[in-house]
Design a protein around this motif. Structure first.
Motif, mmCIF file in Angstrom:
data_model
loop_
_atom_site.group_PDB
_atom_site.id
_atom_site.type_symbol
_atom_site.label_atom_id
_atom_site.label_comp_id
_atom_site.label_asym_id
_atom_site.label_seq_id
_atom_site.Cartn_x
_atom_site.Cartn_y
_atom_site.Cartn_z
ATOM 1 N N SER A 118 48.057 -25.160 -51.364
ATOM 2 C CA SER A 118 48.041 -24.122 -52.382
ATOM 3 C C SER A 118 47.299 -24.632 -53.612
ATOM 4 C CB SER A 118 49.461 -23.703 -52.738
ATOM 5 O OG SER A 118 50.144 -24.805 -53.269
ATOM 6 N N PRO A 119 46.516 -23.771 -54.237
ATOM 7 C CA PRO A 119 45.639 -24.247 -55.303
ATOM 8 C C PRO A 119 46.388 -24.680 -56.553
ATOM 9 C CG PRO A 119 45.504 -21.871 -55.084
ATOM 10 C CD PRO A 119 46.341 -22.345 -53.954
ATOM 11 N N SER A 120 47.581 -24.134 -56.793
ATOM 12 C CA SER A 120 48.253 -24.456 -58.044
ATOM 13 C C SER A 120 49.713 -24.779 -57.776
ATOM 14 C CB SER A 120 48.134 -23.260 -59.000
ATOM 15 O OG SER A 120 49.293 -23.161 -59.785
ATOM 16 N N LEU A 121 50.249 -25.649 -58.627
ATOM 17 C CA LEU A 121 51.675 -25.959 -58.500
ATOM 18 C C LEU A 121 52.528 -24.875 -59.156
ATOM 19 C CD1 LEU A 121 51.958 -29.791 -59.207
ATOM 20 C CD2 LEU A 121 52.938 -28.595 -57.271
ATOM 21 N N ARG A 122 51.868 -23.916 -59.831
ATOM 22 C CA ARG A 122 52.564 -22.870 -60.599
ATOM 23 C C ARG A 122 53.577 -23.501 -61.541
ATOM 24 N NH1 ARG A 122 53.608 -17.990 -56.408
ATOM 25 N NH2 ARG A 122 51.556 -18.020 -55.457
ATOM 26 N N LEU A 123 53.055 -24.375 -62.408
ATOM 27 C CA LEU A 123 53.950 -25.140 -63.270
ATOM 28 C C LEU A 123 54.657 -24.258 -64.300
ATOM 29 C CD1 LEU A 123 52.098 -28.516 -63.815
ATOM 30 C CD2 LEU A 123 54.098 -28.031 -62.437
ATOM 31 N N GLY A 124 54.012 -23.160 -64.682
ATOM 32 C CA GLY A 124 54.656 -22.268 -65.655
ATOM 33 C C GLY A 124 55.960 -21.720 -65.099
ATOM 34 N N GLU A 125 55.859 -21.223 -63.875
ATOM 35 C CA GLU A 125 57.040 -20.698 -63.187
ATOM 36 C C GLU A 125 58.100 -21.799 -63.041
ATOM 37 O OE1 GLU A 125 57.081 -19.199 -58.841
ATOM 38 O OE2 GLU A 125 55.469 -18.150 -59.908
ATOM 39 N N ALA A 126 57.613 -22.986 -62.631
ATOM 40 C CA ALA A 126 58.523 -24.112 -62.412
ATOM 41 C C ALA A 126 59.225 -24.495 -63.709
ATOM 42 C CB ALA A 126 57.757 -25.306 -61.862
ATOM 43 N N ARG A 127 58.462 -24.460 -64.816
ATOM 44 C CA ARG A 127 59.041 -24.849 -66.093
ATOM 45 C C ARG A 127 60.202 -23.932 -66.471
ATOM 46 N NH1 ARG A 127 57.002 -27.697 -70.298
ATOM 47 N NH2 ARG A 127 54.975 -27.795 -69.307
ATOM 48 N N ALA A 128 59.997 -22.628 -66.265
ATOM 49 C CA ALA A 128 61.044 -21.674 -66.615
ATOM 50 C C ALA A 128 62.289 -21.925 -65.769
ATOM 51 C CB ALA A 128 60.540 -20.252 -66.404
ATOM 52 N N ARG A 129 62.072 -22.166 -64.454
ATOM 53 C CA ARG A 129 63.202 -22.358 -63.578
ATOM 54 C C ARG A 129 63.927 -23.670 -63.902
ATOM 55 N NH1 ARG A 129 62.451 -22.610 -57.362
ATOM 56 N NH2 ARG A 129 64.546 -23.339 -56.898
ATOM 57 N N LEU A 130 63.147 -24.705 -64.181
ATOM 58 C CA LEU A 130 63.748 -25.996 -64.516
ATOM 59 C C LEU A 130 64.564 -25.878 -65.806
ATOM 60 C CD1 LEU A 130 63.963 -29.006 -63.838
ATOM 61 C CD2 LEU A 130 61.921 -29.391 -65.194
ATOM 62 N N GLY A 131 64.030 -25.126 -66.764
ATOM 63 C CA GLY A 131 64.753 -24.917 -68.019
ATOM 64 C C GLY A 131 66.104 -24.267 -67.769
ATOM 65 N N ARG A 132 66.106 -23.232 -66.907
ATOM 66 C CA ARG A 132 67.369 -22.556 -66.592
ATOM 67 C C ARG A 132 68.348 -23.537 -65.944
ATOM 68 N NH1 ARG A 132 64.149 -18.439 -64.879
ATOM 69 N NH2 ARG A 132 64.428 -18.898 -62.670
ATOM 70 N N LEU A 133 67.816 -24.338 -64.986
ATOM 71 C CA LEU A 133 68.677 -25.305 -64.286
ATOM 72 C C LEU A 133 69.286 -26.310 -65.257
ATOM 73 C CD1 LEU A 133 66.887 -26.372 -60.996
ATOM 74 C CD2 LEU A 133 69.165 -25.409 -61.252
ATOM 75 N N MET A 134 68.475 -26.787 -66.198
ATOM 76 C CA MET A 134 68.979 -27.772 -67.158
ATOM 77 C C MET A 134 70.072 -27.150 -68.007
ATOM 78 S SD MET A 134 65.857 -30.000 -68.624
ATOM 79 C CE MET A 134 64.542 -30.649 -67.639
ATOM 80 N N ALA A 135 69.854 -25.910 -68.423
ATOM 81 C CA ALA A 135 70.858 -25.248 -69.256
ATOM 82 C C ALA A 135 72.157 -25.058 -68.485
ATOM 83 C CB ALA A 135 70.315 -23.904 -69.742
#
Lengths: 513, 350
Positions: A118-135
């Motif tokens: 896949s061309p992109s890791l979609r880090l923006g999406e990942a960042r949002a999800r990781l933020g939710r998980l951390m919270a």
């Protein structure tokens, strides 16, 4: 809320043999959502084998593993397929982390979650999800920091986040506290309690009884490949669990009263610069007498490393005065050993032994130039092997023989070899740096007994440990290191955990300053 | 599904068997390009075998070719055991050869009992000296010795060419860039009548035995193995790292230097800039095939030499390029390295 939470994992009659050795003998185990199950057992009891089967790294000879998805009935997990285990929501945090040090936290978490092409890791999406998980979980790490710059505790958080990010419903933690400081352990436990409250099921592999009773709801004990107990933790005493785990009663090491002898090691305003964010020594004064164990407590990184390096001869030349029986302590491991200091290193695999060399060679390695080991530059193999055989018997080292490479031994047995190497030289002063870290109950007792015996015969011991029970159980006096300074050692009688905790956090006067 | 489970320990039979199987695989793989070139595969290998050892001449030629490979292979094996990756045996060989010529072509006069040891000693010292700087740079400053030793090869070769056009040039050489000949009494004696095989081969055998004893029986050997496997633990145990590494470096460079002396004072009689046919680099292959074991260096060197000598014969007869020898040696290295995996791990097919 239902009375019994749904079953998420059922291990049924799993048996695994390696040749003649039965590593797992008909083990059955259930795990329910929202519970922490401690898997307790000595090294070699079969914990790792069972987890390797769960993850599909090994195939069980008999028995099945079933995982329930979303409250449904348990479905069998195909054996020998790590991918299937991951897809079924089983995640594991190993003792040795599997992180890409040069990538950021976010990249590490997202790594492998997208197809390779896949061309992109979609880090923006990942960042949002990781933020939710951390919270949700309370696991806080800066997502943009490079993993190589994180502390061990932070790396462990990233590993747990990785598992959660992949939607795990069963989290397996292999000896998660072995690398953590007491403060970090408390933080980890708080996170784990939050995670199970959210419906996660956790398998907590350990051999530390204190932790098991502190965090687990239920405990399953393995011994010699068999499950010997499976019971709620409430109401179980530590002595009871220890007996089940070891198979016999462990007498706690007793420190007999003994009047200390004349001063042996004297440090007077010793100073060593700190490096790489770790404290050095800042005007440390300490007197250790013959026949005395002085415990050095403290949160890791507060100068214990510099103190150990000073006594081991691996550190830089210090400022101030450091003497052993009135003579200045030289620098270099050879000089320090000749002066009569025996050293038990903190990291036994990294500093203590050479893995591919034999047990006999590892025993001889500190005394290569001495007549007991060599003559005219040639090794006296007969004497070296005889000494190794004697040490193996005397220290109860479980091994195939003196010529076996030492890497084949468990941590506890490696530590026994190091003890034999150190104590056979009858050192006047022993530096014991985290001597029982990662060891099981039996090996820990053996190490403690040996240190107490050395004290009996008049050796002084500097015991650096993060295990406060060990400090309080063995030491005659206890000092605490904070930011490179050592508190005046106090007699252990009357010293409480609360008082130690206070000292470890920095005394009130100092905090005010 | 194939999985690898680590073995607790490997038996000697398994280690030797895996290595032989790897070599058989290398030859089997080499059959593919042979067949593609239109050569009869069976006959080609038979010719190779004949060419490598079918006659006394062939056998002595193989052993002659193996002589420098034993010494450079041993140089690599000893150094690699200490994780000192000396890729500079080629340069050390030329340094040794220059020293041998400088001492042995008339600067000192005397009988063979004086001159032969002197030539060998000068060559060993020259090779050892060349290794000191990379070793110190590695231990003290962490400079990668692979880079420094490799680049020194080119430096030394250029110095050798300069010397052959200057101070070492033979005035009677008819203008060719070659050195004055080694005196007869400084030459290593031949060991088979009318054949080229010379005393350097015995020197190589002796060096392997000495190195084996040194590595397994001496304090220095244990220090070398300890430093190579875990330098941190070795230092913690009081083993002096720099002196140990300097000893290894000197030993390794000295052995490669001896290879140079053996070639000029045993075979060629004088130095030219094409003295070595890549013996320094081939020594690395020999060391790997030998599993870094000094005693196994001898058969490994003879094998590699046999492939080269046999391939010459074969290529003349069936008309395939003798580059096939390089191919076989390269395949052998790859197969032996892969076979190490099977020695360390048990393969299970589920």
């Amino acid at each position: 809320m239902p009375k019994t939470p749904p079953l998420v994992l059922r291990i049924d009659g799993v048996t695994k043999r390696f040749g003649a050795l039965v590593a797992n003998d008909a083990i059955s185990l259930d795990l329910r959502a929202g519970e922490i199950l401690a898997l307790l057992g000595e090294n070699g009891a079969g914990k790792s084998t069972l987890m390797n089967i769960l993850f599909g790294h090994y195939v069980a000879d008999e028995g099945t593993i079933a995982v329930a998805r979303d409250g449904g009935a348990p479905e069998p997990l195909p054996p020998g397929r790590p991918g299937a285990a991951l897809a079924a929501g089983i995640g594991m945090v190993h003792q040795h982390f599997a992180l890409a040090e040069s990538l950021t936290v976010l990249e590490n978490v997202a790594l492998g979650t997208r197809p390779v092409w896949s061309p992109s890791l979609r880090l923006g999406e990942a960042r949002a999800r990781l933020g939710r998980l951390m919270a949700e979980s309370g696991l806080a790490v800066d997502p943009d920091r490079r993993v190589g710059h994180l502390t061990v505790g932070e790396k462990q958080r990233v590993e747990i986040l990785k598992v959660l990010y992949r939607g795990a419903r069963i989290l397996v933690l292999d000896e998660p506290t072995a690398v953590l400081t007491p403060g970090e352990v408390e933080g980890l436990f708080a996170v784990l309690r939050r995670l199970v409250a959210g419906g996660l099921a956790i398998v907590f592999i350990s051999h530390k009884l204190g932790e098991v009773t502190a965090i687990a709801d239920r405990v399953a004990i393995l011994r010699g490949g068999r499950k010997v107990a499976d019971r709620p933790v409430a109401g179980a005493s530590r002595a009871e669990l220890a007996t089940l785990m070891v198979g016999r009663e462990i007498a706690p090491s007793r420190r007999a009263p003994r009047a200390p002898g004349p001063p042996l090691l004297v440090l007077d305003a010793v100073a060593v610069p700190g490096e790489r964010g770790r404290a050095g020594l800042d005007g440390v004064s300490l007197t250790v007498h013959e026949g005395e164990i002085v415990g050095i407590a403290g949160v890791s990184g507060n100068g214990q490393g510099a103190l150990a390096a000073l006594l081991a001869g691996t550190g830089p030349r210090p400022g101030g005065r450091a003497t052993l029986r009135g003579a200045a302590i030289g620098s270099g491991p050879g000089a320090v050993m000749r002066a009569g200091i025996g050293r038990i290193p903190e990291d036994r695999h990294h500093e203590g032994v050479v893995p591919s060399l034999s047990i006999a060679e590892n025993l001889a390695i500190e005394s290569l130039g001495e007549p007991s080991v060599s003559r005219l530059g040639f090794l006296r193999w007969g004497a070296i092997r005889a000494r190794a055989r004697a040490a193996i018997t005397a220290y109860d080292v479980r091994c195939p023989g003196p010529d076996a490479p030492i890497r084949l031994l468990s941590g506890g047995n490696i530590q026994k070899v190091i003890l034999a190497r150190v104590l056979d030289r009858s050192p006047r002063l022993i530096l014991a740096n985290q001597p029982t870290r990662g060891l099981d109950v039996g090996a820990t007792a053996a190490v403690h007994d040996r240190l107490l015996q050395a004290r009996e015969r008049g050796a002084g011991v500097v015991l650096i440990s993060e295990d406060l029970d060990e400090i309080l159980g063995l030491s005659d006096r206890v000092g605490v290191m904070v930011r490179g300074r050592l508190s005046a050692p106090e007699p252990v009688e009357g010293l409480t955990l609360e008082r130690l905790g206070l000292l470890m956090g920095g005394s009130p006067e100092e905090r005010a300053a | 599904m194939i999985r690898f489970e680590p073995r607790a320990r490997a038996s000697l039979a398994l280690i030797v068997g895996a290595r032989l199987a790897a070599l058989a695989t290398a030859f089997a793989l080499a059959a593919i390009p042979l067949a593609a070139a239109g050569a009869p595969v069976g006959r080609s290998f038979w010719l190779m075998l004949q060419g490598a050892g079918g006659t006394l001449f062939a056998l002595t030629e193989t052993l002659t070719r193996a002589t420098p490979l034993i010494l450079t292979g041993l140089a690599a094996a000893v150094a690699f055991r200490a994780r000192l990756f000396n890729i500079g045996a080629e340069g050390q060989l030329y340094a040794g050869a220059m020293a041998a010529v400088a001492v042995g072509s008339g600067a000192v006069s005397g009988g063979p009992l004086l001159l032969v040891p002197l030539v060998l000693l000068a060559a060993a010292l020259a090779g050892a000296a060349l290794m000191l700087v990379p070793t110190v740079l590695k231990v003290r400053l962490g400079v990668d010795e692979v880079v420094t030793t490799l680049l020194l090869n080119f430096v030394v070769l250029l110095v050798a060419q300069m010397m052959l056009e200057g101070p070492l040039k033979d005035p009677m050489g008819g203008g060719w860039p070659q050195s004055e000949p080694i005196l007869d009494q400084a030459m290593l004696p031949p060991i088979v009548e009318r054949m080229r095989l010379h005393g350097g081969f015995l020197l190589g055998l002796l060096a392997c035995v000495v190195a084996h004893v040194l590595m397994t029986r001496s304090v220095l050997g244990l220090r070398i193995r300890a430093v190579g496997e875990n330098a941190t633990a070795a230092a913690y145990a009081g083993i002096p790292i720099l002196p140990t590494m300097l000893a290894v470096g000197a030993l390794s460079g000295g052995l490669a230097g001896l290879a140079g002396a053996s070639e000029v004072a045993g075979l060629k009689g004088y130095l030219t800039a094409d003295l070595s046919r890549g013996f320094g680099y081939a020594g690395i292959v020999v060391a790997m095939v030998a599993g870094l074991q000094p005693l196994a260096v001898v058969p490994a060197a003879i094998l590699v030499a046999g492939v080269f000598v046999g391939a010459d014969t074969m290529s003349r007869t069936v008309g395939v390029s003798n580059y096939i020898a390089d191919l076989i040696v390269a395949l052998a290295l790859v197969c032996v390295l892969v076979s190490g995996l099977f020695v360390r791990f048990r393969v299970r097919i589920a």
